[in-house]
Structures are given as C-alpha cells and as structure tokens.
Design a protein around this motif. Structure first.
Motif, PDB file in Angstrom:
ATOM      1  N   GLU A   1       0.869  -1.234  -0.013  1.00 42.76           N
ATOM      2  CA  GLU A   1      -0.024  -0.122  -0.007  1.00 42.76           C
ATOM      3  C   GLU A   1       0.838   1.264   0.002  1.00 42.76           C
ATOM      4  N   GLN A   2       1.695   1.329   0.936  1.00 47.37           N
ATOM      5  CA  GLN A   2       2.570   2.643   0.942  1.00 47.37           C
ATOM      6  C   GLN A   2       3.608   2.796  -0.083  1.00 47.37           C
ATOM      7  N   SER A   3       4.462   2.046  -0.524  1.00 45.63           N
ATOM      8  CA  SER A   3       5.230   1.897  -1.409  1.00 45.63           C
ATOM      9  C   SER A   3       4.983   1.557  -3.211  1.00 45.63           C
ATOM     10  N   LEU A   4       3.881   0.752  -3.236  1.00 47.30           N
ATOM     11  CA  LEU A   4       3.564   0.366  -4.560  1.00 47.30           C
ATOM     12  C   LEU A   4       2.105   0.928  -4.759  1.00 47.30           C
ATOM     13  N   GLY A   5       1.651   1.625  -3.736  1.00 42.03           N
ATOM     14  CA  GLY A   5       0.267   2.306  -4.217  1.00 42.03           C
ATOM     15  C   GLY A   5      -1.114   1.180  -4.375  1.00 42.03           C
ATOM     16  N   VAL A   6      -0.577  -0.136  -4.037  1.00 42.23           N
ATOM     17  CA  VAL A   6      -1.763  -1.337  -4.237  1.00 42.23           C
ATOM     18  C   VAL A   6      -2.716  -1.031  -3.122  1.00 42.23           C
ATOM     19  N   ASP A   7      -3.901  -0.572  -3.211  1.00 42.45           N
ATOM     20  CA  ASP A   7      -4.786  -0.217  -2.119  1.00 42.45           C
ATOM     21  C   ASP A   7      -6.057  -1.080  -2.089  1.00 42.45           C
ATOM     22  N   ASN A   8      -6.062  -2.099  -3.291  1.00 39.76           N
ATOM     23  CA  ASN A   8      -6.997  -3.012  -3.404  1.00 39.76           C
ATOM     24  C   ASN A   8      -6.864  -4.124  -2.484  1.00 39.76           C
ATOM     25  N   ARG A   9      -7.804  -4.484  -1.397  1.00 42.30           N
ATOM     26  CA  ARG A   9      -7.283  -5.431  -0.458  1.00 42.30           C
ATOM     27  C   ARG A   9      -7.636  -6.726  -1.051  1.00 42.30           C
ATOM     28  N   ALA A  10      -8.324  -7.029  -2.125  1.00 42.64           N
ATOM     29  CA  ALA A  10      -8.495  -8.298  -2.674  1.00 42.64           C
ATOM     30  C   ALA A  10      -7.239  -8.721  -3.454  1.00 42.64           C
ATOM     31  N   VAL A  11      -6.470  -7.822  -3.892  1.00 41.06           N
ATOM     32  CA  VAL A  11      -5.123  -8.115  -4.498  1.00 41.06           C
ATOM     33  C   VAL A  11      -4.271  -8.230  -3.380  1.00 41.06           C
ATOM     34  N   VAL A  12      -3.924  -7.495  -2.452  1.00 42.02           N
ATOM     35  CA  VAL A  12      -3.121  -7.786  -1.544  1.00 42.02           C
ATOM     36  C   VAL A  12      -3.404  -9.320  -0.656  1.00 42.02           C
ATOM     37  N   GLY A  13      -4.468  -9.404  -0.576  1.00 44.45           N
ATOM     38  CA  GLY A  13      -4.706 -10.973  -0.118  1.00 44.45           C
ATOM     39  C   GLY A  13      -4.397 -12.001  -1.132  1.00 44.45           C
ATOM     40  N   LEU A  14      -4.513 -11.875  -2.391  1.00 45.96           N
ATOM     41  CA  LEU A  14      -4.228 -12.667  -3.406  1.00 45.96           C
ATOM     42  C   LEU A  14      -2.771 -12.934  -3.367  1.00 45.96           C
ATOM     43  N   ILE A  15      -2.056 -11.774  -3.103  1.00 45.44           N
ATOM     44  CA  ILE A  15      -0.483 -11.942  -3.256  1.00 45.44           C
ATOM     45  C   ILE A  15       0.106 -12.818  -2.195  1.00 45.44           C
ATOM     46  N   VAL A  16      -0.536 -12.467  -0.921  1.00 46.71           N
ATOM     47  CA  VAL A  16      -0.232 -13.150   0.326  1.00 46.71           C
ATOM     48  C   VAL A  16      -0.472 -14.690   0.008  1.00 46.71           C
ATOM     49  N   ALA A  17      -1.791 -14.875  -0.543  1.00 43.89           N
ATOM     50  CA  ALA A  17      -2.150 -16.366  -0.684  1.00 43.89           C
ATOM     51  C   ALA A  17      -1.282 -17.032  -1.331  1.00 43.89           C
ATOM     52  N   LEU A  18      -0.832 -16.183  -2.581  1.00 41.41           N
ATOM     53  CA  LEU A  18       0.243 -17.221  -3.439  1.00 41.41           C
ATOM     54  C   LEU A  18       1.248 -17.727  -2.823  1.00 41.41           C
TER      55      LEU A  18
END
Length: 411
Positions: A254-271
């Motif tokens: 969120e802070q460095s890459l500007g990814v504020d979509n929590r579904a995308v964040v959850g997917l990346i961690v899930a991978l």
C-alpha cells in the motif's frame, strides 16, 4: 481395518464401498482442518484498517501478528500430544472453540487488547490442530492410502492458510463491513465444521483422561543433531519469510507500491501459501534427499526477489518472490520433516518433530518483530532489506552444509 496400534481407521466396510467411505471421511476432515487454518491468516489484509481505526504503529502490527506464534508454540509444548490420549475429536472440537472465540474477539474489537486476545486464541487453535488434524486425516484414510492422505493434510493446512487472506481481502474490498463480515463468515464455517466433526468417527481406540496428558519437552538426541541443524535453519527461514509476507507486505504494497485493493493484497499473500503446497508436492518427484538443498536455493531466490522488490518498488518482483519463495519453503519444510523423522529414534520421533515445529514458529515471530522494531529508525524498506540479508546468510549456510553433508531420508 486397524491401522497402527491404538488407532481405528475410518473405513469399517470392506471393498470399494469401504474405500469410498474412508476417502469421503478423509476429505471432510481435511476440510475441517482448512477452515481452522483460514482463521489464522484472516486478519492479514485488514491490518491497515485496524491501524487507521486504532492508530498504532507498524511495530505494533508485527507484535499483534507474532502473538499468534507464541500461542502455537505454547500449545504445542503443553498439549501437542493430547489427541493421542483423549482422542482426535475432542481436541479438534476444542481447537474449533478457540477459533470461534478468536473470531468473536475481532468482532468485538474496540481496542488493541482485543486484537492481541484474538491472535493468541487463534494461535492456541492452530497449536491444537497442527498435529491432531494431520494425524486424524491420515487415520481416516483407507488402508494403504497414507501417502495420499498426507497430501490431503498438507493441502488443507497450506491451502487454508492461503485462503484466509484471500477471503478477507475479497470481502473487505467488495462487501460491506470489512472489519466484521470476514469473521462472521468464518464463524459460520466453524459452526459447520463442528457439525461435520461430530459426524465423523473417533479413531483413537481407547481414549484416556485429560489428566494423563503431560507437557512435551523439546528433545534433540545427539544422533539427530547433524541433520536437525540445517533442517531447522531452513524451516526457520521459510517460516520467517511467511511471517513477513503475512504481517508486513500489506503495508509495503500500500505505502510503496500504491496497491490499495485489499483483494489484490490478499491474493499476493495467498500465492506464497499455494506455492508452498506445490513445493511440497514436488518432493515426490525430486526426492527427499534433494528437496532440502533445492528448497534452500528456492528460499534464497525468493529472498533475492523480495530484496529487488523493496529496492526498486516493483510489484512483479513481489509476486515472483511469493511464488519462488513459497515453493522453496514447501520443498525445504517437507524435506526437513522427512529427514528429521528418518534420523530420529522411534521412541523420540514425536518430540523431535515438535522441536522442529517450535523452531519454525519462532521463525514466524521473532524476525517479524525485529522488522517492526527497525521500521521506526530506518523505514519499512530498510528494515526489510536487513531482514533479507540476515535470512540469506542463514539459508546459504544451511545450503553449503547440506552440499557437503547430504542427508538421506525416505519420502
């Protein structure tokens, strides 16, 4: 059919029908296992929202996350062998009870104390499930199906861990009440799992009273140490990498890459967790003897990719780090478990494996807190690079040792 002494397998009818029933019970118990593990990673994409609501620092995020690991370690040491005495179902029902109360804590959260309580209870739940559910899945499989049942247990464990952030991220992004709905859904899943568990058979033939359960001491016989040290080092690094992904990466995204979509964040961690499952499956092809050094190589590559992501702020490298590092973790950890089990005396094998799990869960907590401590003075990216450097030294040392003194273990 009877399994090992003291255990009754789930298949009670001979022939094809009995096999079908056994696999049905095995898969249902795996689903219960997955539901419990979902709850342990459910808060991952929500930490940013809790920071906004309660106003705490990145260090506090890492401590809240690490409390879970302390709960797991405590339960492994105090009651890791409880299901052998009192039976699988009572222990797993207790684990589901802890998971339910954990979800209630998050639903009632009006301050930081509720988050600490919720994470601790989640750790206690996972500590009960980690060993008991794995053995229960194998117990319920038809005769001769232990290898496939082990895969079911592995997939349920890592798959559940991966589905937690994915489920919470999707609900937080696209549904109402982002800090409440994920835990309401998990409570419903826990209730359904309890009903399934009550329907499934008990596999311990002669349960004993709870008073017969004794705390387990970490054990390391002298003949195991040569294998245990590199195996434990690789496990420590692999779980530390998971710890960073599930506690700190949402803030970095969120802070460095500007990814504020929590579904995308959850997917990346899930991978990372899904890749770990794939890595564990690869052990059957590459062999246990090679899986541990190959896993170390995968972990090193995953750390290098993560360093590149932090240095150049590239989302693609974060994704690659999750995939490569997760696969390396899966290879290394299953190889570590097999090598340690093979080297351990039969009468002390459970205690040695419990010691390996304790080391792994120390890895998922202490380094993560260290990242949180360093975030204040040198920033999140600087703290991440220090973490990566330390872990790279550890896993490289383990890899060099393994190349000089290869371990042999059965699959």
């Amino acid at each position: 059919m009877a399994g090992r002494p003291g255990v009754v397998r789930g298949t009670t009818v001979g022939g094809m029908d009995g096999d079908r029933r056994g696999w049905r019970q095995c898969l249902l118990s795996g689903a219960v296992f997955a539901v419990c593990m979902v709850g342990t990673t459910l808060p991952t994409p929500l930490y940013g929202l809790y920071q906004e609501k309660f106003g705490f620092s990145e260090l506090t995020v890492t401590v809240v996350y690490a409390v879970y690991a302390f709960g797991v370690i405590g339960m492994l040491l105090l009651a890791g062998n409880a299901s052998d005495a009192v039976g699988r179902r009572p222990v797993l029902l207790a684990g589901l009870g802890f998971a339910a109360v954990s979800a209630v804590c998050f639903l009632c959260a009006t301050g930081l104390g509720w988050l600490y309580a919720g994470r601790l209870l989640s750790g206690l739940s996972a500590g009960l499930f980690t060993g008991a559910a794995t053995v229960y899945v194998i117990d319920l499989a038809p005769y001769g199906g232990a290898s496939r049942a082990t895969f079911v247990a592995t997939a349920a464990n890592m798959g559940g861990l991966g589905c937690g952030p994915l489920l919470a991220g999707v609900l937080a992004q696209y549904a109402a009440w982002p800090l409440y709905l994920p835990f309401v859904v998990h409570l419903a899943l826990v209730a359904g799992s309890a009903a399934v568990l009550l329907w499934l058979p008990e596999t311990v033939r002669e349960p004993r009273p709870l008073s017969t359960v004794r705390p387990q001491r970490p054990a390391l016989p002298s003949q195991v140490r040569a294998v245990f040290v590199p195996a434990a080092t690789a496990s420590f690094v692999g779980f530390a990498l998971f710890g960073v992904f599930t506690s700190v990466s949402p803030a970095f995204l969120e802070q460095s890459l500007g990814v504020d979509n929590r579904a995308v964040v959850g997917l990346i961690v899930a991978l990372a967790f899904f890749a770990s499952t794939a890595g564990q499956l690869m052990v059957g092809r590459v062999g246990v003897g090679r899986s541990l050094p190959l896993g170390c190589a995968g972990l090193f590559a995953g750390l290098a990719l993560l360093a590149g992501a932090l240095r150049w702020d590239l989302l693609s490298l974060v994704v690659l780090s999750a995939l490569v590092g997760g696969g390396g973790q899966g290879l290394a950890f299953r190889g570590a478990l097999s090598a340690v089990a093979e080297a351990s005396p039969a009468d002390r094998r459970a205690a040695v494996i419990s010691t390996l799990f304790v080391v792994a869960y120390v890895g998922i907590s202490v380094p993560v807190i260290g990242v949180g401590v360093l975030t204040g003075p040198i920033g999140l990216e600087g703290a991440g690079l220090v973490f990566i450097a330390c872990m790279a030294v550890l896993v490289s040392t383990a890899a060099v040792y393994l190349l000089r003194r290869p371990v042999r273990a059965r699959t």
